[in-house]
Design an enzyme around this catalytic site. Structure first.
Site, mmCIF file in Angstrom:
data_model
loop_
_atom_site.group_PDB
_atom_site.id
_atom_site.type_symbol
_atom_site.label_atom_id
_atom_site.label_comp_id
_atom_site.label_asym_id
_atom_site.label_seq_id
_atom_site.Cartn_x
_atom_site.Cartn_y
_atom_site.Cartn_z
ATOM 1 N N ARG A 107 -54.478 41.636 -5.891
ATOM 2 C CA ARG A 107 -55.827 41.061 -5.928
ATOM 3 C C ARG A 107 -56.732 41.728 -6.957
ATOM 4 O O ARG A 107 -57.740 41.165 -7.372
ATOM 5 C CB ARG A 107 -56.416 41.072 -4.527
ATOM 6 C CG ARG A 107 -55.757 40.019 -3.636
ATOM 7 C CD ARG A 107 -56.045 40.228 -2.173
ATOM 8 N NE ARG A 107 -55.001 40.954 -1.490
ATOM 9 C CZ ARG A 107 -55.165 41.570 -0.322
ATOM 10 N NH1 ARG A 107 -56.327 41.558 0.272
ATOM 11 N NH2 ARG A 107 -54.146 42.208 0.233
ATOM 12 N N GLU B 238 -52.603 50.845 5.120
ATOM 13 C CA GLU B 238 -52.991 50.578 6.508
ATOM 14 C C GLU B 238 -51.790 50.038 7.272
ATOM 15 O O GLU B 238 -51.633 50.279 8.457
ATOM 16 C CB GLU B 238 -54.141 49.557 6.497
ATOM 17 C CG GLU B 238 -54.835 49.347 7.805
ATOM 18 C CD GLU B 238 -55.897 48.242 7.713
ATOM 19 O OE1 GLU B 238 -56.054 47.662 6.628
ATOM 20 O OE2 GLU B 238 -56.530 47.964 8.733
HETATM 21 O O1 LIG Z 1 -57.055 51.262 0.835
HETATM 22 P P1 LIG Z 1 -55.649 50.932 1.210
HETATM 23 O O2 LIG Z 1 -55.349 51.266 2.650
HETATM 24 O O3 LIG Z 1 -54.663 51.560 0.299
HETATM 25 O O4 LIG Z 1 -55.463 49.358 1.136
HETATM 26 C C1 LIG Z 1 -56.017 48.554 0.130
HETATM 27 C C2 LIG Z 1 -54.990 47.734 -0.557
HETATM 28 O O5 LIG Z 1 -54.343 46.856 0.372
HETATM 29 C C3 LIG Z 1 -54.363 45.535 -0.160
HETATM 30 O O6 LIG Z 1 -53.283 45.272 -0.975
HETATM 31 P P2 LIG Z 1 -51.812 45.115 -0.404
HETATM 32 O O7 LIG Z 1 -51.142 46.449 -0.401
HETATM 33 O O8 LIG Z 1 -51.861 44.380 0.886
HETATM 34 O O9 LIG Z 1 -51.074 44.283 -1.534
HETATM 35 P P3 LIG Z 1 -51.288 42.796 -2.091
HETATM 36 O O10 LIG Z 1 -52.649 42.777 -2.758
HETATM 37 O O11 LIG Z 1 -50.180 42.685 -3.074
HETATM 38 O O12 LIG Z 1 -51.188 41.851 -0.947
HETATM 39 C C4 LIG Z 1 -55.613 45.505 -0.981
HETATM 40 O O13 LIG Z 1 -55.595 44.459 -1.941
HETATM 41 C C5 LIG Z 1 -55.627 46.856 -1.620
HETATM 42 O O14 LIG Z 1 -54.863 46.901 -2.800
HETATM 43 N N1 LIG Z 2 -57.921 44.440 6.483
HETATM 44 C C1 LIG Z 2 -57.479 44.134 5.254
HETATM 45 N N2 LIG Z 2 -57.742 42.929 4.713
HETATM 46 C C2 LIG Z 2 -57.279 42.630 3.468
HETATM 47 N N3 LIG Z 2 -56.546 43.454 2.737
HETATM 48 C C3 LIG Z 2 -56.265 44.650 3.258
HETATM 49 N N4 LIG Z 2 -55.556 45.697 2.773
HETATM 50 C C4 LIG Z 2 -55.569 46.662 3.695
HETATM 51 N N5 LIG Z 2 -56.259 46.305 4.775
HETATM 52 C C5 LIG Z 2 -56.695 45.048 4.530
#
Ligand SMILES: O=P(O)(O)OC[C@H]1O[C@H](OP(=O)(O)OP(=O)(O)O)[C@H](O)[C@@H]1O
Ligand SMILES: Nc1ncnc2[nH]cnc12
Length: 269
Positions: free
Chosen positions: A158, A195
């Site tokens: 994202r 998370e």
């Molecule tokens: O602060 P944190 O606990 O590290 O989490 C934040 C990250 O989690 C989500 O990405 P995700 O890992 O779900 O990957 P994606 O965007 O490819 O779905 C979000 O877009 C951040 O990159």
């Molecule tokens: N609650 C949440 N919603 C969207 N992206 C995330 N990445 C980690 N936690 C998330």
């Protein structure tokens, strides 16, 4: 005008509450609690979360409806931010920005995705609202233009949505930080915790040069593990990380604390 020597905290903008009688919904791991009113914390997203629960399958508001809502709420919503020292002077630099409520309202919250207990912040609905999407980019561009930033590092997936328009507008290069085995060239890697799991982040060798100044962009900070990994990747090759920027912060997960002294700027928390 912003200068290199000006600390970000001097221009930062902080969220504030406006509707002292409003109940706030609070994400806390496996549950959603209703908190009693508090006049010093968080923003419109809490109210937005409760609205979104009610319209999970609904499209985002029409521009006309959202404009009307902006007028109604602009005096009561404030933009969030933060450098660590803001905590000592929470109201000193408050700035009202009526673009924030619309941005917050355009973010949908999906409970129990991708697994039970997660309140998923879905920015795809923000992308469906061109005004809110543009306002989001503009707010970052207004903050980072004239900061002599050479590199915008965007985190998969994202961060690839918000990073490139910011990079183009401020005249910086965009460097994708990707999941493993996606980049075709030589890479350096960092493992990190999330998370909901662990992951690895990679950056192409040669994409950045020692001494460059970087902004790290993602949609959201939760535990902060992702941003920390990005910072480590950049600092390993002697790039200065000027600030991290996210649309959304989940403050209850304390990702900000994990960043230590590294400034973090968010629009909605
Ligand atoms: O602060 P944190 O606990 O590290 O989490 C934040 C990250 O989690 C989500 O990405 P995700 O890992 O779900 O990957 P994606 O965007 O490819 O779905 C979000 O877009 C951040 O990159
Ligand atoms: N609650 C949440 N919603 C969207 N992206 C995330 N990445 C980690 N936690 C998330």
């Amino acid at each position: 005008m912003n200068t290199l020597a000006t600390p970000f905290s001097a221009q930062s903008i902080r969220a504030k509450i406006v509707r002292p009688n409003a109940l706030r919904y609070f994400h806390s791991g496996n549950s959603v609690r209703v908190n009693s009113p508090n006049t010093t914390a968080t923003t419109a997203r809490r109210a937005q979360q409760s609205r979104v629960h009610q319209r999970r399958s609904s499209p985002p508001p029409s521009p006309a409806a959202a404009d009307k809502k902006d007028r109604v709420t602009s005096s009561s919503a404030f933009m969030a931010s933060s450098a660590a020292e803001d905590a000592d002077h929470p109201h000193q630099n408050d700035v009202v920005d009526d673009r924030i409520p619309r941005i917050a309202s355009a973010i949908r919250v999906i409970p129990d995705f991708p697994k039970p207990g997660i309140m998923f912040q879905d920015i795809t609905t923000l992308l469906l609202d061109p005004k809110a999407f543009k306002d989001t980019i503009d707010l970052f561009v207004e903050r980072y233009r004239d900061k002599n930033i050479n590199v915008v590092a965007g985190i998969e997936a994202r961060g690839f949505i918000f990073g490139p328009p910011i990079a183009l507008a401020i005249g910086a290069k965009f460097v994708p930080f990707r999941k493993p085995k996606k980049l075709p060239g030589e890479v350096i890697s960092e493992e990190y915790s999330l998370e909901y799991g662990t992951d690895i982040m990679e950056m192409h060798v040669g994409a950045v040069q020692a001494g460059e100044r970087a902004l790290v962009v993602d949609d959201l900070i939760a535990t902060g593990g992702t941003l920390c990994a990005a910072i480590r990747l950049l600092e390993r090759v002697d790039v200065e990380v000027v600030e991290c920027a996210c649309v959304i912060e989940l403050p209850e997960l304390k990702g900000r604390d994990r960043l230590g002294d590294k400034p973090l700027f968010v629009l909605v928390n």
